[in-house]
Design an enzyme around this catalytic site. Sequence first.
Site, mmCIF file in Angstrom:
data_model
loop_
_atom_site.group_PDB
_atom_site.id
_atom_site.type_symbol
_atom_site.label_atom_id
_atom_site.label_comp_id
_atom_site.label_asym_id
_atom_site.label_seq_id
_atom_site.Cartn_x
_atom_site.Cartn_y
_atom_site.Cartn_z
ATOM 1 N N ARG A 64 12.085 28.076 -15.330
ATOM 2 C CA ARG A 64 10.683 27.741 -15.619
ATOM 3 C C ARG A 64 10.377 27.909 -17.098
ATOM 4 N NH1 ARG A 64 5.803 30.806 -12.638
ATOM 5 N NH2 ARG A 64 6.395 32.485 -14.039
ATOM 6 N N MET B 18 -0.974 21.785 -10.850
ATOM 7 C CA MET B 18 -0.743 22.608 -9.663
ATOM 8 C C MET B 18 0.556 23.414 -9.753
ATOM 9 S SD MET B 18 -3.581 21.946 -8.318
ATOM 10 C CE MET B 18 -3.654 22.463 -6.617
ATOM 11 N N ARG B 19 0.798 24.000 -10.908
ATOM 12 C CA ARG B 19 1.946 24.893 -11.098
ATOM 13 C C ARG B 19 1.435 26.203 -11.647
ATOM 14 N NH1 ARG B 19 7.021 24.298 -9.359
ATOM 15 N NH2 ARG B 19 7.367 22.119 -8.926
ATOM 16 N N ILE B 20 2.002 27.299 -11.183
ATOM 17 C CA ILE B 20 1.668 28.586 -11.786
ATOM 18 C C ILE B 20 2.440 28.707 -13.088
ATOM 19 C CG2 ILE B 20 1.903 31.087 -11.492
ATOM 20 C CD1 ILE B 20 1.334 30.625 -8.512
ATOM 21 N N ASN C 95 -9.074 26.242 -17.632
ATOM 22 C CA ASN C 95 -8.746 25.635 -16.337
ATOM 23 C C ASN C 95 -10.025 25.406 -15.552
ATOM 24 O OD1 ASN C 95 -7.081 24.902 -14.035
ATOM 25 N ND2 ASN C 95 -7.512 26.931 -13.170
ATOM 26 N N HIS D 119 -11.336 25.380 -11.673
ATOM 27 C CA HIS D 119 -10.903 25.859 -10.347
ATOM 28 C C HIS D 119 -12.018 25.593 -9.344
ATOM 29 C CE1 HIS D 119 -8.610 28.179 -7.476
ATOM 30 N NE2 HIS D 119 -9.751 28.755 -7.121
ATOM 31 N N GLU E 216 -17.738 19.861 -10.804
ATOM 32 C CA GLU E 216 -16.589 20.028 -11.708
ATOM 33 C C GLU E 216 -16.705 19.047 -12.867
ATOM 34 O OE1 GLU E 216 -12.638 20.176 -9.989
ATOM 35 O OE2 GLU E 216 -13.430 20.795 -8.064
HETATM 36 C C1 GAR Z 1 -9.795 19.632 -8.704
HETATM 37 O O1 GAR Z 1 -10.660 19.854 -7.624
HETATM 38 C C2 GAR Z 1 -9.465 20.932 -9.389
HETATM 39 O O2 GAR Z 1 -10.526 21.824 -9.427
HETATM 40 C C3 GAR Z 1 -8.353 21.444 -8.520
HETATM 41 O O3 GAR Z 1 -7.582 20.319 -8.208
HETATM 42 C C4 GAR Z 1 -8.433 19.167 -8.215
HETATM 43 C C5 GAR Z 1 -7.816 18.150 -9.141
HETATM 44 O O4 GAR Z 1 -8.514 16.947 -9.059
HETATM 45 N N1 GAR Z 1 -7.572 22.431 -9.203
HETATM 46 C C6 GAR Z 1 -6.997 23.455 -8.587
HETATM 47 O O5 GAR Z 1 -7.047 23.636 -7.386
HETATM 48 C C7 GAR Z 1 -6.264 24.397 -9.509
HETATM 49 N N2 GAR Z 1 -5.806 25.531 -8.800
HETATM 50 P P1 GAR Z 1 -8.393 15.888 -10.245
HETATM 51 O O6 GAR Z 1 -6.889 15.640 -10.449
HETATM 52 O O7 GAR Z 1 -9.073 14.669 -9.701
HETATM 53 O O8 GAR Z 1 -9.052 16.457 -11.446
#
Ligand code: GAR
Length: 195
Positions: free
Chosen positions: A67, A92-94, A109, A111, A176
Site C-alpha cells: 500500500r 473508498m480506500r483507507i 473528505n 462523509h 453533500e
Molecule cells: C458520497 O455519498 C460520499 O459521501 C461517500 O461516497 C459517496 C460518493 O459519491 N463517501 C464515503 O462513504 C467515504 N467513506 P460520489 O462519487 O457521487 O461523490
Amino acid sequence: MTRKRVGILISGRGSNMSTLIEAARSPDYPAEIVGVLSNRAAAPGLATAAAEGIATASLAQSKFPTRDMFEDVMTQTLESWDVDIVCLAGFMRILGDDFVHHWAGRMINIHPSLLPLYKGLHTHERALADGARVHGCTVHFVTPGLDEGAAILQAEVPVLPGDTADSLAARVLIEEHRIYPEALRLLASGKIAAP
Ligand code: GAR
C-alpha cells in the site's frame, strides 16, 4: 488572488467531484481543480473530469507490492500536478499513515453521516436501523484515524417515515453537494486551518 491547486481522489460516480468542478468555474472561487485520480480505471467520474479538460490518472492498488508504494505513486502523481489541497470525494480506500501525514492539513473528505456518528461504511443503513430521526453529512480534515479528523462543515437532514437507504442517501447527497464546495472554499481561502 492566487487560486489553490486541488487534486480530487475518487473511486466511482464522482458527483461530489462534479460539484467541486462546477464551483471552481467561478473566477472568484479560491481553488481550481487541476487533476482527478481514481483507484478504479472504470470510475465514471474519470470520464466526467476528462470531458472537462482536467488531467486524470488511474492507479490500481493491486498492481503495487505494498500500500505504501501505491500511495507514494499517488503522491507523486498529485505533486506532478503541483497540488496544494487534496479532496477525497467517494475515495473508498483507507489511507496509510505516511500518505495522511504527507498531506496533513491539506486533505479533506466528505462523509455521509453526522460524524462522529457512523464512521466507515453503510452509514444510511445504520442510521435507519438505529431509528435515527436526523442524519446528514460532514466535511472533515483527514487524519490517520478513519473519519476522525476535525469537522469543517456539517449538514443535517430529517429521516422520514418510509425512508429506505436509497431515499435517505439521496437526501443526504443534496447536502453533500452544498457543503463540499463551501468547505473547500473556506480551506482554500485560508479562512480555516486544521487544528
Ligand atoms: C458520497 O455519498 C460520499 O459521501 C461517500 O461516497 C459517496 C460518493 O459519491 N463517501 C464515503 O462513504 C467515504 N467513506 P460520489 O462519487 O457521487 O461523490
